[in-house]
Design a protein around this motif. Structure first.
Motif, PDB file in Angstrom:
ATOM      1  N   ARG A   1     -19.626 -13.499  14.330  1.00 18.86           N
ATOM      2  CA  ARG A   1     -20.543 -13.260  13.206  1.00 18.86           C
ATOM      3  C   ARG A   1     -21.168 -11.874  13.297  1.00 18.86           C
ATOM      4  O   ARG A   1     -21.195 -11.137  12.315  1.00 18.86           O
ATOM      5  CB  ARG A   1     -21.672 -14.302  13.209  1.00 18.86           C
ATOM      6  N   ALA A   2     -21.650 -11.514  14.489  1.00 19.44           N
ATOM      7  CA  ALA A   2     -22.339 -10.223  14.648  1.00 19.44           C
ATOM      8  C   ALA A   2     -21.374  -9.061  14.437  1.00 19.44           C
ATOM      9  O   ALA A   2     -21.765  -7.994  13.966  1.00 19.44           O
ATOM     10  CB  ALA A   2     -22.983 -10.143  16.028  1.00 19.44           C
ATOM     11  N   ALA A   3     -20.083  -9.271  14.773  1.00 20.00           N
ATOM     12  CA  ALA A   3     -19.101  -8.195  14.629  1.00 20.00           C
ATOM     13  C   ALA A   3     -18.819  -7.928  13.149  1.00 20.00           C
ATOM     14  O   ALA A   3     -18.517  -6.786  12.766  1.00 20.00           O
ATOM     15  CB  ALA A   3     -17.805  -8.570  15.356  1.00 20.00           C
ATOM     16  N   GLY A   4     -18.916  -8.950  12.323  1.00 13.53           N
ATOM     17  CA  GLY A   4     -18.742  -8.783  10.879  1.00 13.53           C
ATOM     18  C   GLY A   4     -17.426  -8.128  10.494  1.00 13.53           C
ATOM     19  O   GLY A   4     -17.363  -7.350   9.544  1.00 13.53           O
ATOM     20  N   GLY A   5     -16.354  -8.414  11.237  1.00 13.60           N
ATOM     21  CA  GLY A   5     -15.035  -7.907  10.885  1.00 13.60           C
ATOM     22  C   GLY A   5     -14.744  -6.481  11.339  1.00 13.60           C
ATOM     23  O   GLY A   5     -13.636  -5.987  11.164  1.00 13.60           O
ATOM     24  N   ALA A   6     -15.722  -5.807  11.940  1.00 14.07           N
ATOM     25  CA  ALA A   6     -15.496  -4.428  12.399  1.00 14.07           C
ATOM     26  C   ALA A   6     -14.706  -4.422  13.719  1.00 14.07           C
ATOM     27  O   ALA A   6     -14.550  -5.453  14.362  1.00 14.07           O
ATOM     28  CB  ALA A   6     -16.834  -3.722  12.586  1.00 14.07           C
ATOM     29  N   LYS A   7     -14.185  -3.243  14.078  1.00 13.69           N
ATOM     30  CA  LYS A   7     -13.448  -3.095  15.342  1.00 13.69           C
ATOM     31  C   LYS A   7     -14.392  -2.559  16.425  1.00 13.69           C
ATOM     32  O   LYS A   7     -15.322  -1.794  16.127  1.00 13.69           O
ATOM     33  CB  LYS A   7     -12.278  -2.121  15.163  1.00 13.69           C
ATOM     34  N   PHE A   8     -14.141  -2.964  17.678  1.00 12.48           N
ATOM     35  CA  PHE A   8     -14.976  -2.518  18.799  1.00 12.48           C
ATOM     36  C   PHE A   8     -14.110  -2.118  19.984  1.00 12.48           C
ATOM     37  O   PHE A   8     -13.025  -2.659  20.167  1.00 12.48           O
ATOM     38  CB  PHE A   8     -15.936  -3.638  19.222  1.00 12.48           C
ATOM     39  N   LYS A   9     -14.616  -1.155  20.773  1.00 10.75           N
ATOM     40  CA  LYS A   9     -13.897  -0.777  22.004  1.00 10.75           C
ATOM     41  C   LYS A   9     -14.142  -1.818  23.089  1.00 10.75           C
ATOM     42  O   LYS A   9     -13.228  -2.186  23.814  1.00 10.75           O
ATOM     43  CB  LYS A   9     -14.408   0.598  22.468  1.00 10.75           C
ATOM     44  N   LEU A  10     -15.392  -2.295  23.192  1.00  7.66           N
ATOM     45  CA  LEU A  10     -15.743  -3.265  24.229  1.00  7.66           C
ATOM     46  C   LEU A  10     -16.527  -4.430  23.652  1.00  7.66           C
ATOM     47  O   LEU A  10     -17.343  -4.253  22.745  1.00  7.66           O
ATOM     48  CB  LEU A  10     -16.638  -2.616  25.314  1.00  7.66           C
ATOM     49  N   LEU A  11     -16.270  -5.604  24.231  1.00 13.16           N
ATOM     50  CA  LEU A  11     -17.116  -6.777  23.995  1.00 13.16           C
ATOM     51  C   LEU A  11     -17.711  -7.107  25.364  1.00 13.16           C
ATOM     52  O   LEU A  11     -16.972  -7.375  26.315  1.00 13.16           O
ATOM     53  CB  LEU A  11     -16.289  -7.938  23.454  1.00 13.16           C
TER      54      LEU A  11
END
Ligand SMILES: *Cc1c(COP(=O)(O)O)cnc(C)c1O
Length: 393
Positions: A130-140
């Protein structure tokens, strides 16, 4: 200046959030004669430490070794080596250590998105999604065992989310390693760090880390040098790996200590050790329930090595801690940040996780409550005894 006398520490039973009691043979190992950090016999110690750490972390990762520094240095190592300025990083925040990860990531130049949960609760895969909202990230990034609250976040389900976000999975295992199952390879973790003074029962001073092949690849592909020279794994790995090149002088005696601490963990056996931690925690919880004390984290999200107890209304949290220290030489922790004055934190970690300590702490807490005018009705020892009787059967 008058010469102070040699320091003699007072007797203490360490049942706080760390350090935990150091095993006697670890103290003996620390006192062995110092040899050179490039001595061929010391290189054997290094190799053995790496091998034992791989077993504890549940990984075959080549890049697995202890960094010089405490758990926070491990956190910083993982983040500064994997972050380049402008990278998007998603961090789970349900306590002090998630908050610290955000701060370290920001200072390394990351664009940080925090995934918040109430302090005392776990974070779920859906919270991250939910918090990511479909965006891309380098790290979780996630904290497995949040020592500031006593909540456990399941790591395995986060791999699928990390894959959806195109992210590497970074995990804080400071309070879980040696006290709870940690399975980096089975869970698909890319980078993890820990510390020595929690469930490993070694003094603070080293930070075991492990990087997957994919994290190593990301490290090699960096466009900019790692922002910290001291924690730059491209340099430090040359000492722990192939060339044995001088980078900084390894804390030799601390490594003797960790070597012995890891040996003790494996001699006990991981399964047996986890079962011991779980049994003592359950007995402790049963005793607390008998005294009508409430725990912060719900049982399904609760950490075994660290229990957070709600301070009952009208009680002075600091006064009870002082009573335990003065009357019983028992150290427990208080709440941090928004939980200051609201919880007590009891660690049953490593060598501290014993039946004797469970009963000592229940007894000391009971008398601490009585000293402030509340006489618990239930018998905490009967309740704890029931758990021990069950687990023998
Ligand atoms: C203790 C702890 C740290 C920090 O370790 P230090 O040794 O205090 O630097 C980080 N994360 C968690 C979950 C911890 O419990």
């Amino acid at each position: 200046m008058d010469l102070p006398p040699p320091f003699q520490p007072p007797e203490r039973v360490l049942l706080g959030p760390g350090p935990s009691p150091t095993a006697p043979s670890v103290l003996q190992a620390l006192a062995l004669p110092t040899i050179g950090h490039l001595d061929p016999r010391f290189l054997d110690v290094m190799d053995e430490v790496r091998g034992m750490l791989r077993t504890l972390f549940g990984t075959a990762n080549e890049l697995t070794f202890p960094m010089s520094g405490t758990g926070s240095a491990g956190m910083e190592t993982c983040l500064v080596n994997l972050i380049e300025p402008g990278d998007a990083v998603l961090v789970g925040v349900n306590g002090v250590f998630g908050t610290r990860m955000c701060e370290v990531a920001r200072r390394a130049g990351a664009e940080v998105t925090a995934v918040e949960a109430e302090w005392g609760r776990a974070l779920t895969a859906d919270d991250f999604r939910r918090a990511a909202g479909g965006a891309k990230f380098k790290l979780l990034c996630a904290v497995h065992a949040e020592t500031s609250t006593g909540a456990l976040t399941e790591i395995a389900p986060l791999r699928a989310v990390a894959d959806e976000l195109g992210a590497m999975l970074v995990v804080d295992c400071v309070t879980s390693l040696g006290g709870l199952p940690v399975e980096l390879d089975a869970w698909g973790v890319d980078a993890a760090y820990s510390g020595t003074q929690k469930c490993l029962s070694c003094p603070p001073g080293l930070a075991p880390i492990s990087f997957s092949a994919r994290a190593e690849e990301a490290l090699r592909a960096r466009k900019q040098p790692v922002q910290s020279w001291y924690l730059d794994l491209t340099l430090v790995a040359n000492y722990w790996g192939g060339e044995r090149a001088y980078h900084h002088t390894a804390p030799i005696n601390m490594l003797y200590g960790l070597h012995e601490a890891l040996r003790l963990v494996l001699e006990e056996g991981l399964e047996q050790r986890f079962a011991r931690h779980a049994r003592n925690a359950r007995a402790f919880w049963a005793g607390l329930a008998a005294m009508e004390l409430e725990l912060l984290a719900p049982e399904a999200e609760r950490l075994v090595p660290l229990t957070s107890i709600r301070v009952p209304d009208g009680f002075d949290a600091a006064e009870v801690r002082r009573f335990l220290l003065e009357q019983y030489a028992v150290e427990i922790g208080g709440g941090l940040g928004p939980l200051k004055g609201k919880i007590w934190r009891v660690g049953l970690m490593g060598n501290g996780s014993t039946r004797k300590n469970v009963e000592l702490c229940l007894s000391a807490l009971r008398l601490g409550l009585i000293a402030q005018g509340r006489r618990p009705r239930g018998d905490p020892f009967d309740a704890a005894q029931e758990v021990y009787a069950e687990s023998v059967a």
